[in-house]
Design an enzyme around this catalytic site. Structure first.
Site, PDB file in Angstrom:
ATOM      1  N   LYS A 189       8.644  -6.003  -5.158  1.00  7.90           N
ATOM      2  CA  LYS A 189       9.144  -5.041  -4.168  1.00  7.90           C
ATOM      3  C   LYS A 189      10.416  -4.406  -4.714  1.00  7.90           C
ATOM      4  O   LYS A 189      11.245  -5.094  -5.320  1.00  7.90           O
ATOM      5  CB  LYS A 189       9.414  -5.740  -2.835  1.00  7.90           C
ATOM      6  CG  LYS A 189       9.777  -4.780  -1.697  1.00  7.90           C
ATOM      7  CD  LYS A 189       9.981  -5.523  -0.369  1.00  7.90           C
ATOM      8  CE  LYS A 189      10.261  -4.545   0.774  1.00  7.90           C
ATOM      9  NZ  LYS A 189      10.439  -5.240   2.083  1.00  7.90           N
ATOM     10  N   SER A 194       8.380  -7.775   8.044  1.00 12.08           N
ATOM     11  CA  SER A 194       8.075  -6.876   6.920  1.00 12.08           C
ATOM     12  C   SER A 194       7.173  -7.451   5.835  1.00 12.08           C
ATOM     13  O   SER A 194       6.733  -6.713   4.950  1.00 12.08           O
ATOM     14  CB  SER A 194       9.379  -6.392   6.271  1.00 12.08           C
ATOM     15  OG  SER A 194       9.963  -5.386   7.070  1.00 12.08           O
ATOM     16  N   SER A 228       7.968  -3.370   6.206  1.00 11.53           N
ATOM     17  CA  SER A 228       8.446  -2.497   5.150  1.00 11.53           C
ATOM     18  C   SER A 228       7.830  -2.780   3.776  1.00 11.53           C
ATOM     19  O   SER A 228       7.888  -1.929   2.880  1.00 11.53           O
ATOM     20  CB  SER A 228       9.972  -2.641   5.038  1.00 11.53           C
ATOM     21  OG  SER A 228      10.312  -3.920   4.546  1.00 11.53           O
TER      22      SER A 228
END
Lengths: 95, 480, 483
Positions: free
Chosen positions: C76, C175, C151
């Protein structure tokens, strides 16, 4: 409580975010909705409850007083917007 | 109207740790710009603070030295405001539950002794420096100082004159150096004062509006700034105006204070507990261990000097002005226990004067305490006169003859002549050589006697013990 | 090979059926083919990845390979990665080449894993749809018109579309779990303090927690073995002995007590979701688990509480982005204050600014007690609810999200509706408890549905066991979009 345009402007000012008139209008509407949602929490009786600031009930670990970092200015300043003579440059600071 | 000045001080003492309060970067002074700014100090994305044990220990020691409460847990909070020398956009400081709460410190002015109460002392990180030399219209930011551990020491508004404020600042300055938590170097900014000054009609129960004066990096500036600011406020009030609460900057060159334009919009700091740092626990055991590392404190010594040595409160406070001076006195008195006053006078007099002139501190005094004691013991046993002793001291200061007191006295022939027969011999010679003075004396001219004493002293090049000369001379003059 | 488990891939590498370079190349090619459409990656750097693959092959040859050596993992873009562009999905960091590695990245490097690329995300992890990225929305591999969730939407998409066998994510209010559910993969947010936050760009420090996203619980366990562990550079990292999260995988579930919060099954949950959840729970009953009703009376308040605390911390965490030392700086400005204000106005996207304003407001003078302190008190009540529940049960189950993935643009103009998609996940975040999501079927428009499993503190290995046993009995986790 209800938010006003001035609240939004003042908060944007505190947060150092430039915000146009239209943005202020839009923000007011959205923030008002969000605060309606938030207010559902304020009715709860929390007398005698201790605030929870951390997810775990643990205490601070302490670092021994030792120097572990060496000079890496060249690396760190290679990604800086504007430097000169090893200094970060910003528009004149008035005291 | 009679005005009363009300002063509270906020003093930032830089704690003498090797590394910064939340990072492993060095705190050494004077490095090239930004060479001691780690990723944590630069607030790179993703970095986190880890608390330095050395900073906590120093804060606790300070708390113990002023008889304060040590809070456990103690909490770190974020003070949010934007400034280019503040990389994170917030300063990690303390708000609720500061590490040190309460306590007090005795101060001594020429007039009186007084106790000043402390509100709190909390740990926080220093900011960087903005350099205003013109970089084509821009400022340069050096973050070497960012993250340096500070102890912010906040007093109650207990001071009523610039003299008291200076006395308080000086005794704090001496204390932090005494217990070894801060080097006290004011030029390098290791000890900085902000003053909260207000004025009110004498006798009024409420405080006036205060102004905070920043950037007072010497005791003299502190004194001047307070006096200027008090005058300024009194003038405003006497002209029927009102003082505006604000932060002001002391301009050393102009000797005046002026409104600080920055930081004005930052009055809502939005303090909240720093989620990156957990509550700091300070166990009673740890506190006890730290208490044991504390030296005898100035206050205790001051009292001992008065009770044990019979010194005046003022002398005692001068001698405890710094740990070095006090240790010097202790080392001297140890060899001359009966002569406290003599030691005190010489240290506060001859030694201090010489050190000042040479701009040296007592730690580097060329005359060691045992040498001074040796000299003073020669005054005590009458070997040398106080006047001659000063001559000996000169040689000791210069380092002559391996600083051997007796050798110097011998070589310079400074010994007093206290041997009766030797003096009698001289007296006889003088009497024989000055018949007219003898005649004058007999005819009742008392001055003639002094003249004869003078002759004897001259003949012995001042080394004869004057008291002995007197008695022998009188004996001989009356004896005939 | 695309549907291989990490264990299988690791065996292929060990048996020299395939080299890490070949494996990495295959995934890089798949990314090259699919990413233009799905936008799961912000940065792909084939040379860097292949360099790591080379090193991994040597490690394997020299026989000191670990379970993840040579295996491509998508990171990420919130994890600072030395020498890699690390944007956090923001224009503010659109030029930020990190000078250092996050603790998590160091661990994957030490394990010999290959960084296959940095995944797209909602800007500064603020969002539930991945529409808040400066680099554009990520699309859902099961339905190009649907959001992947957020997210960690890029990571979820990358794993679901098999552009990577596994990925890292971060979870502040859901998320990891919500995008895992929307994309039909597995994801776990461990107990707060298990995974180092050092180098993980902060959104809300007291809630942020990194975790793995992968095809299966077994893969999550192997990933978590690498990701988790004490880091002295993070004061909130917990000092505990390292554990092997695979150790309980094979345990039977007989006697497992599953708590079903009545509040979760009350209203708000869509029919297709509740049907899938019910049948998943029936499957657990077949596997020998017993179910009981528990109550989390304060959990409906978790969204309001979350939207006070998270923005408050974020407003302060994001103050460092000022255009002075790194990152974006406005082109033109009159003075210092103007530079700050323009830099932050232009560098941050709408949602980030919105949350900074909320956070600044709730912390500001006069509102602190009414909002921030009250929220922290209710946060404790929410945590205490779980404490009581776990006195009766081993794990809590429910839906990960109230609905299947919604359409791109459906909620982007209505923040409150968007926030409510974390209704089931934020409570565990506030309490600091571990939570995970596993695929348990498909609903409306054939979009995936996730089962939310919440465990007590430090029971990750039990939760993974619970998920693994289900995945042994079912094949939802093997379903893969046809791309």
């Amino acid at each position: 409580m209800t938010l006003s345009i001035d609240d939004v402007k003042q908060v944007a000012d505190l947060a150092y975010i430039k915000i146009s008139e239209d943005e202020t209008e839009a923000a007011l509407i959205q923030l008002s909705d969000i605060f309606k949602l938030i207010e559902t929490m304020q009715a709860v009786d929390t007398s005698g409850v201790t605030p929870m600031s951390h997810a775990q009930d643990v205490v601070q670990r302490l670092r021994e007083d030792r120097i572990s970092d060496s000079d890496q200015r060249a690396l760190y300043q290679s990604i800086a917007p504007q430097v000169e003579e090893g200094l970060y440059l910003v528009p004149k600071v008035i005291e | 109207m009679q005005w009363e000045i009300v002063i509270g001080l906020e003093i930032h003492a830089q704690l003498s740790t090797q590394s910064k309060i939340f990072s492993g970067a060095s705190t050494a002074y004077g490095a090239m710009p930004n060479t001691q700014a780690s990723i944590v100090d630069l607030a790179m994305p993703g970095v986190l603070p880890v608390l330095n044990r050395g900073a906590v220990e120093r804060a606790v020691k300070f708390g113990l030295a002023i008889g304060a409460t040590i809070n456990s847990p103690s909490i770190f909070a974020r003070k949010n405001y934007f400034y280019p020398d503040l990389p994170k956009g917030y300063q990690i400081s303390q708000y609720e539950l500061p590490i040190v709460e309460g306590g007090n410190i005795r101060i001594q002015t020429e007039e009186a002794e007084k106790t000043i109460r402390l509100t709190r002392a909390h740990l926080e990180e220093d900011a960087g420096k903005s350099l205003h030399e013109d970089f084509h219209g821009m400022s340069g930011i050096d973050l070497n100082r960012a993250g340096t551990p500070l102890l912010e020491i906040v007093s109650e508004p207990d001071m009523r004159s610039s003299a008291e404020a200076v006395a308080y600042a000086k005794s704090l300055h001496s204390l932090v150096r005494w217990i070894g938590i801060c080097d006290g170097n004011m030029q390098e900014g290791s000890f900085r004062c902000d003053a909260n000054v207000s004025v009110r009609p004498r006798g009024s129960a409420t405080y006036g509006t205060r102004c905070e004066i920043k950037n007072l990096n010497s005791f003299r500036f502190l004194e001047k700034a307070i006096e200027f600011e008090a005058e300024r406020q009194i003038d405003i009030l006497e002209d029927g105006g009102s003082v505006r609460q604000e932060t002001r900057l002391y301009d050393a060159n102009k000797g005046e204070t002026r409104t600080m334009r920055s930081k004005e919009d930052a009055n809502d700091y939005r303090y909240f507990p720093d989620p990156d740092l957990l509550p700091v626990e300070i166990s009673p055991d740890w506190v006890d261990q730290l208490r044991e590392t504390l030296p005898e404190l100035p206050q205790a010594r001051r009292e001992r000097y008065v009770t044990e040595f019979g010194l005046s409160a003022y002398d005692a406070s001068v001698l405890t002005g710094s740990r070095e001076l006090s240790d010097y006195f202790e080392a001297t008195i140890q060899r001359l226990p009966a002569q406290a006053k003599l030691c005190a006078n010489w240290i506060m007099g001859e030694i201090s004067a010489r050190l000042n002139k040479a701009d040296m501190d007592v730690a580097s005094c060329p005359v060691a305490p045992e040498t001074l004691a040796a000299l003073l013991s020669r005054i005590e046993d009458g070997t040398v006169s106080g006047k001659a002793a000063k001559t000996v001291f000169d040689s000791l200061w210069q380092g002559e003859m391996d600083r051997q007191v007796d050798v110097i006295i011998e070589a310079k022939g400074l010994k007093q002549i206290s041997d009766d027969s030797a003096i009698e011999q001289q007296v006889d010679d003088v009497l024989a050589a000055n018949a007219h003075l003898v005649a004058d004396f007999r005819s009742g001219k008392e001055k003639a006697f002094n003249a004869l004493v003078g002759q004897v002293m001259k003949a012995t090049r001042g080394k004869a013990n004057p008291a002995q000369v007197n008695t022998i001379l009188r004996k001989k003059l009356s004896g005939q | 090979m695309l549907n291989d488990s990490l264990k299988q891939l690791s065996r292929r590498l060990a048996d020299k059926q395939v080299s890490s370079v070949e494996l990495t190349t295959e995934y890089l090619e798949r990314i090259q083919r699919l990413n233009p459409e799905y936008n799961a990656f912000i940065t792909v750097d084939a040379d860097k990845s292949l360099q790591q693959a080379h090193a991994a092959d040597q490690k394997i040859a020299s026989g000191d390979a670990g379970p993840l050596t040579g295996i491509p993992v998508a990171q990420k873009d919130i994890f600072c990665t030395r020498g890699w562009l690390t944007t956090c999905g923001s224009r503010m960091l659109s030029n930020f080449v990190s000078p250092y590695d996050a603790g998590v990245i160091e661990r994957f490097n030490a394990a010999g894993a290959v960084n296959i690329g940095k995944t797209n995300m909602d800007e500064f992890a603020m969002g539930s749809s991945n529409e808040n990225s400066y680099y554009g929305p990520v699309r859902n591999p099961w339905d190009i018109g649907a959001v992947p969730g957020g997210s960690s939407g890029g990571s979820a998409c990358a794993v679901a579309a098999r552009m990577a066998p596994a990925a890292t994510g971060t979870d502040t209010g859901g998320s990891i779990r919500q995008p895992a559910a929307f994309c039909g993969i597995s994801g776990i947010k461990p107990t707060y303090g298990t995974v180092s936050r050092y180098g993980m760009i902060a959104f809300a420090s007291s809630l942020d927690q990194g975790g793995p996203m992968a095809r299966s619980a077994e893969d999550l366990a192997l990933m978590l073995n690498v990701m988790s562990g004490f880091d002295a550079r993070d004061s909130t990292s917990l000092q505990r002995d390292a554990e092997d999260y695979t150790r309980d995988l094979e345990n039977p579930l007989s006697g497992l007590r599953i708590g079903l919060p009545k509040e979760y099954f009350a209203e708000g949950m869509h029919g297709d979701v509740s049907r899938a959840i019910e049948s998943a729970i029936d499957e657990y009953r077949r596997l020998g688990a017993e179910t009981l009703e528990v109550s989390l009376p304060n959990s409906p308040l978790s969204i309001p509480v979350y939207y006070v605390l998270a923005p408050a911390e974020a407003s302060s965490n994001l103050s460092r982005f000022d255009g002075v030392r790194y990152g974006y700086r406005a082109e033109s400005y009159q003075d210092l204050a103007d530079m700050y204000r323009k830099t932050r106005a232009e560098g941050f996207g709408a949602e980030v600014k919105r949350r900074i304003l909320i956070g600044t407001y709730v912390l500001s003078h006069g509102y602190y007690d009414a909002y921030y302190i009250q929220a922290q008190k209710v946060r404790r009540l929410i945590a205490q609810d779980f404490e009581h529940a776990f006195a009766q049960c081993d794990v809590i189950m429910g839906p990960t999200a109230p609905s299947v993935a919604f359409d791109i643009g459906e909620k982007s103009s209505d923040p409150v509706q968007m926030y409510l998609s974390d209704i089931y996940t934020s409570a565990a975040s506030l309490a600091g408890l571990p939570g995970m999501s596993i695929p348990v079927g498909f609903g409306e428009k054939n979009r995936p549905i996730g089962l939310h499993i919440i465990g007590n503190y430090f029971t990750e290995s039990r939760m993974l066991n619970v998920a693994h046993q289900y995945q042994r009995a079912t094949d939802w986790h093997l379903k893969m979009p046809d791309l």
